[in-house]
Design a protein around this motif. Structure first.
Motif, mmCIF file in Angstrom:
data_model
loop_
_atom_site.group_PDB
_atom_site.id
_atom_site.type_symbol
_atom_site.label_atom_id
_atom_site.label_comp_id
_atom_site.label_asym_id
_atom_site.label_seq_id
_atom_site.Cartn_x
_atom_site.Cartn_y
_atom_site.Cartn_z
ATOM 1 N N PRO A 68 50.976 39.196 25.162
ATOM 2 C CA PRO A 68 51.163 39.187 25.753
ATOM 3 C C PRO A 68 50.233 37.711 26.351
ATOM 4 N N LEU A 69 50.632 37.140 27.691
ATOM 5 C CA LEU A 69 49.230 36.112 28.136
ATOM 6 C C LEU A 69 48.672 36.973 28.621
ATOM 7 N N THR A 70 47.501 36.359 27.911
ATOM 8 C CA THR A 70 46.078 36.805 28.629
ATOM 9 C C THR A 70 44.812 36.284 29.216
ATOM 10 N N LEU B 151 51.647 39.716 31.277
ATOM 11 C CA LEU B 151 50.030 39.542 31.673
ATOM 12 C C LEU B 151 49.078 39.857 31.949
ATOM 13 N N TRP B 152 48.536 40.257 31.627
ATOM 14 C CA TRP B 152 47.003 40.338 31.227
ATOM 15 C C TRP B 152 45.849 39.213 32.141
ATOM 16 N N VAL B 153 45.106 40.294 33.168
ATOM 17 C CA VAL B 153 44.565 39.579 34.140
ATOM 18 C C VAL B 153 43.282 40.069 33.686
ATOM 19 N N LEU B 154 42.038 39.529 33.018
ATOM 20 C CA LEU B 154 41.091 40.608 32.626
ATOM 21 C C LEU B 154 39.689 39.913 33.068
ATOM 22 N N GLU B 155 38.831 40.989 34.291
ATOM 23 C CA GLU B 155 37.725 40.768 34.574
ATOM 24 C C GLU B 155 36.576 41.090 32.913
#
Length: 417
Positions: free
Chosen positions: A96-98, A143-147
């Protein structure tokens, strides 16, 4: 893989334990709160931290909040972060796109804003908030948007994002990292791991660091909201947010532009800021109260105070300040109309600072007493502000509980108040 140890039994590690169980993999879980031997629902052995023996473990997956000086970390030989563990499972069929988002304040808001902006691209938020990484992996989120906390990045050695967005960094978590410089180093660490086809958005103040100088990808260095908006080619007046959320929103837009060439201000303006972050409400007398329980460090509290600097502020401060210097707060409020209501484990520290700076202070010990004391003097046009500049864990289970109790106490119709 056999002989997996899990360090910590909480929000981060429980989904990992379940993930392993579904793969038919048992593990041994170690946590300070365990006093003896027991088993979880998957048949995994639960033991106190003191029972860990490194020679019996081939891999140790840890909860990122465990400090580097903890006995488990000092004994372990094969530590791997949650980020590194799932990164190791990526392959040509699923990679995945991170995006990683970090900084001292604004991480959650920026992560949620960017997830909203990139929703049409399959974005899901995770890390400190949102969906556990194990669930993102199982569900094949693209698509992972990680805090991303400084704790996670401290233990991460291989995983790296396509885009790294770093909000301003201010003194925080000093007792965990050992020094402010060590904290900064962990915040900049992803730059050392990222590839040439990556993006980074970094505060300009770090432009001379080795991490920034040696970074291989495309980098955007920013100073503030105004300069960032100018570079992005947007009008600040078109955005419905004010500081501190204005910077968060422009950074989210910039990340969206770098990844997909999009700056969807219309969608951004539909975003609703979460609870416990400069959350305003009125009591039954129409007096203004502000829940900024998520203001767990000095910089967050400074921003909250500036927002109400034209009013008389009844400011509730205190908690576990993790060894940080609280004096910048008093440098600011000494010239404003502010009274301090000190609570928590650093109450005496705040009392001494107040006296040294000539700021009126009340020893309240706990939140309920502080709120009741403020109710007696709060008038229309004033503001009662909970922005503690400290962690909640000395007296509460979380900043959320602290904020919820603040609102409960404020809205109670006490006789004569």
């Amino acid at each position: 893989m056999k002989d997996i140890s899990i360090f910590g039994y909480g929000v981060t590690t429980k989904p990992i334990i379940e993930f392993l169980a579904k793969q038919g993999q048992k593990c041994v879980v170690f946590d300070d709160k365990f006093s003896g031997q027991s088993y979880d629902d998957f048949g995994n052995l639960l033991l106190p931290s003191s029972a860990f023996e490194s020679q019996k473990s081939k891999l140790e997956i840890l909860s990122p909040g465990i400090p580097p000086y903890h006995q488990l970390i000092l004994k372990a030989k094969n530590i791997i972060s949650e980020y590194d563990y799932f990164y190791s499972l990526f392959d040509e069929d699923f990679s995945p796109l991170t995006v990683w988002i970090s900084g001292t304040n604004g991480k959650t808001t920026t992560t949620e804003m960017l997830t909203l902006l990139l929703g049409s691209h399959g974005a899901k938020s995770g890390g400190n908030i949102g969906v556990p990484l194990a669930e993102l992996f199982v569900n094949r989120a693209t698509l992972w948007v990680l805090e991303s906390s400084s704790f996670s990045m401290h233990y991460t050695q291989k995983a790296h994002p396509k885009l790294y967005l770093l909000l301003p960094v201010r003194e925080d978590h000093i007792s965990w990292h050992g020094s402010f410089q060590a904290y900064i180093s962990d915040k900049l660490k992803p730059l050392k791991l990222m590839e040439s086809e990556s993006f980074a958005i970094i505060p300009k103040e770090f432009s001379q660091t080795q991490e920034v100088k040696n970074y291989k990808g495309k980098i955007v260095l920013y100073e503030d909201s105004k300069s960032l908006a100018l570079e992005l080619g947007i009008q600040i007046g078109d955005i419905h947010f004010t500081e501190p959320f204005l910077l968060d929103s422009i950074l989210a837009l910039y990340a969206s532009k770098l990844l997909f060439g999009e700056t969807d201000i219309k969608t951004l303006n539909t975003f609703k800021v979460g609870k416990h972050r400069i959350e305003e409400f009125e009591d039954f007398k129409s007096r203004l109260w502000v829940d900024d329980s998520k203001g767990t460090n000095v910089d967050a509290t400074l921003e909250a105070i500036k927002r109400y600097s034209n009013k008389k502020i009844f400011l509730i401060l205190g908690g576990d300040d993790k060894g940080t210097d609280q004096s910048p707060i008093f440098e600011l409020i000494r010239s404003l109309d502010v009274e301090v209501f000190a609570i928590g484990s650093n109450q005496e520290k705040l009392f001494i600072l107040s006296k040294n700076y000539g700021v009126k202070v009340h020893r309240c010990a706990d939140l309920k007493n502080a709120v009741c004391t403020i109710k007696k003097v709060l008038k229309m046009g004033d503001v009662a502000l909970l922005s503690p500049a400290a962690s909640s864990l000395d007296q509460f289970s979380s900043y959320k509980q602290r904020g919820e109790l603040f609102k409960q106490y404020a809205l109670e119709k006490n006789k004569g108040l």
